[in-house]
Each structure stands twice: as C-alpha cells, then as structure tokens.
Motif scaffolding. Structure first.
Motif, PDB file in Angstrom:
ATOM      1  N   THR A 187     -36.456  16.273 -21.089  1.00  0.00           N
ATOM      2  CA  THR A 187     -37.508  15.647 -21.889  1.00  0.00           C
ATOM      3  C   THR A 187     -36.973  15.189 -23.237  1.00  0.00           C
ATOM      4  O   THR A 187     -37.267  14.076 -23.691  1.00  0.00           O
ATOM      5  N   THR A 188     -36.178  16.035 -23.889  1.00  0.00           N
ATOM      6  CA  THR A 188     -35.611  15.683 -25.196  1.00  0.00           C
ATOM      7  C   THR A 188     -34.718  14.457 -25.088  1.00  0.00           C
ATOM      8  O   THR A 188     -34.814  13.519 -25.898  1.00  0.00           O
ATOM      9  N   VAL A 189     -33.833  14.443 -24.091  1.00  0.00           N
ATOM     10  CA  VAL A 189     -32.915  13.311 -23.891  1.00  0.00           C
ATOM     11  C   VAL A 189     -33.695  12.049 -23.527  1.00  0.00           C
ATOM     12  O   VAL A 189     -33.408  10.954 -24.033  1.00  0.00           O
ATOM     13  N   ALA A 190     -34.697  12.195 -22.668  1.00  0.00           N
ATOM     14  CA  ALA A 190     -35.493  11.046 -22.218  1.00  0.00           C
ATOM     15  C   ALA A 190     -36.303  10.444 -23.360  1.00  0.00           C
ATOM     16  O   ALA A 190     -36.478   9.221 -23.432  1.00  0.00           O
ATOM     17  N   PHE A 193     -33.994   8.313 -25.364  1.00  0.00           N
ATOM     18  CA  PHE A 193     -33.688   7.108 -24.590  1.00  0.00           C
ATOM     19  C   PHE A 193     -34.861   6.139 -24.621  1.00  0.00           C
ATOM     20  O   PHE A 193     -34.674   4.930 -24.827  1.00  0.00           O
ATOM     21  N   GLU A 194     -36.067   6.644 -24.441  1.00  0.00           N
ATOM     22  CA  GLU A 194     -37.248   5.791 -24.436  1.00  0.00           C
ATOM     23  C   GLU A 194     -37.448   5.129 -25.793  1.00  0.00           C
ATOM     24  O   GLU A 194     -37.806   3.955 -25.882  1.00  0.00           O
ATOM     25  N   ARG A 195     -37.206   5.882 -26.851  1.00  0.00           N
ATOM     26  CA  ARG A 195     -37.346   5.320 -28.200  1.00  0.00           C
ATOM     27  C   ARG A 195     -36.424   4.122 -28.381  1.00  0.00           C
ATOM     28  O   ARG A 195     -36.844   3.045 -28.853  1.00  0.00           O
ATOM     29  N   ALA A 196     -35.159   4.274 -27.993  1.00  0.00           N
ATOM     30  CA  ALA A 196     -34.195   3.180 -28.120  1.00  0.00           C
ATOM     31  C   ALA A 196     -34.567   2.018 -27.202  1.00  0.00           C
ATOM     32  O   ALA A 196     -34.475   0.844 -27.594  1.00  0.00           O
TER      33      ALA A 196
END
Length: 288
Positions: A187-190, A193-196
C-alpha cells in the motif's frame, strides 16, 4: 479441520458431557475434576476463537484498503493506455519531425517506443498489478485455513483439543501479521506510485490537448512550421509519454514461488521509476 469446526465440535461434546455428568456422577470427585477441565477447555476454546477472528478481521480490513488502491491505479492506467492512440495519431501527422525515439533527458534513459507499440498498448488490457489475486494471498498456501486435527473427540480429550486449537489460532495470528505487513508495504509503495502517475498524467494531458489544437485545429502538419514554444510542447509531450510508458510496464508486485505464496513488493524498481518521473516533471513544469 478448520478452527471454527473444531470449536463447534468441542462445544457439542461439552454439552453432551454435561448431560451425562448430571445426576449419577454429581458430587463425585472425578466428576468435579472433569467439570473443571471442561470449563478450562471451553475457556481456552473461546480465547482461540477470539484470537482467530480478530486476526482474520485485521487481515480483511487491510485487504480492503489495498484492493481499493490497486483498483484505482488499474483504472487510471487503462485510461492512459487508451489515450496513447490519440497521441500516436497526432504525432504521425507531423511531417519532418525529429526522431523522438532517441531523445534523452539528462541522465534519464527512457525506453524507445513506436507509434504502433503505443496503439497496441492502448488496445490491450494488461495491468501493472496483474496477478495480484489477493484472494489467493489470503487463502492459498498461507496457513490461514487451519489444518486438520484429531477427528474423534471425547470428553477426556477436550483439554488437549482446546490446547491444539489455541496453538493453531496462534499460528494463524502469526501468519496474518506477515500478510498484513506485506499488504501495508504494498500500500505504501502503491500510494507513492499513484501520486507520481497522477501528476505525470496531468502534465501529459495538458500537452496532449495543446498538441491536438496545434495539429488538428490550426492545421500545422510540418515541423518547420512549428514555433519554438510549439516544438517544446511536442518534445515534452513525447517525454511524458516515454515516462508513462515506463511506468505502465513497472510491476508493483513480483511473484514469489516460496511455499507461503506471499508476493514480494517491487519497491526498488518502483522507487527508481518514481524518481525518474519526478525529474521529468521538474523539467516539463517550467514550460507552462
């Protein structure tokens, strides 16, 4: 036998044992001792059931959060993929354009792509997080389904069965902690990624609309007719498509062939592509 069935079976046996102990064995020391052992077993079973249910609930809550986030990313990716055909149709109309496939930005080595490749991507339905299958993460090969225990349960074995159920509930709890830890990391990594991805998409769509206006509204079809600003818009659009192309090919999760079946978060590759995306954003934002 799953833990809930163990608990249900023991409860039934305990009830029968209480009926049999009524009247004839009342007041006898063995009966009193047996009653105490049954009460202790029942208390242990209740603790085991509570431990098991709390663990599963915690896992399901984290699973819902992670699944919602992954769904959001997939939907965004599909919309971006669909837009690549529009970009390809516009860029191919520009005669005398430079060879954008060799374009690089500082130390960022963007992947080469052709218009046909982008069309193929836009018509496909492959997803970054393919193979997520959270159901299999939660249920397959993780130990959440508690294994079988002795099938024949008698009054004299209630205590042993209760202890076994409690041990299995504890193992379930440990496995859930491992799974929840994995889902939290994913979740943290995703989220990063979603923000970028959202920021790159925003900048890309602004320039795609501008490029469409230049080519299809003003009718500029030759690169030599483009102004300096229009050329910069075109180059930055290509640059943004390049980083989007790279992001869409980046998996958030790597399959793990170990016995536990829990995936591996692809955090290092994701961190790398997000860093490249941020560098591209810093460059193109200066345009507008």
């Amino acid at each position: 036998m799953p833990l809930p069935l163990i608990i249900g079976g023991l409860a039934a046996v305990a009830g029968v044992a209480r009926i049999r102990s009524g009247g004839i064995t009342a007041g006898l020391a063995p009966g009193i001792y047996g009653g105490i052992k049954m009460k202790e077993a029942n208390d242990t079973m209740n603790l085991a059931k509570q431990k098991h249910e709390q663990a599963i609930n915690r896992c399901e809550e984290q699973n819902k959060e992670t699944t919602a986030l992954m769904d959001s990313i997939v939907k965004r990716e599909l919309k971006i993929r669909a837009s690549f055909e529009t970009f390809s149709n516009i860029i191919e109309q520009i005669q005398g354009r430079p060879d954008f496939k060799n374009m690089k930005f500082e130390r960022i080595d963007l992947p080469q792509f052709q218009a046909d490749e982008l069309r193929e991507i836009s018509s496909g339905v492959a997803m970054v997080c393919s193979g997520m299958a959270l159901e299999s993460i939660l249920l397959g090969g993780t130990g959440l389904a508690v294994g079988s225990v002795i099938l024949s349960i008698t009054g004299s074995m209630l205590s042993k069965q209760a202890d076994e159920a409690y041990r299995q509930a504890s193992r379930t709890e440990e496995k859930v902690e491992e799974i929840v830890g994995y889902l939290k990391e994913l979740t943290t990594v995703a989220k990063n990624f979603e923000r970028a991805l959202m920021e790159v998409e925003t900048q890309y769509r602004k320039r795609l609309d501008r490029l469409d206006e230049i080519v299809n509204y003003y009718g500029k079809k030759n690169w030599n007719d483009f102004t300096r600003d229009e050329k910069e818009t075109t180059e930055n659009t290509v640059l943004l498509v390049g980083i989007l192309y790279k992001m869409l090919k980046t998996k958030l999760k790597i399959e793990n062939h170990a016995e536990d079946g829990i995936g591996i978060v692809n955090k290092y590759e994701v961190r790398s592509v997000v860093s490249k995306a941020d560098q591209v954003l810093d460059k193109v934002r200066a345009e507008f």
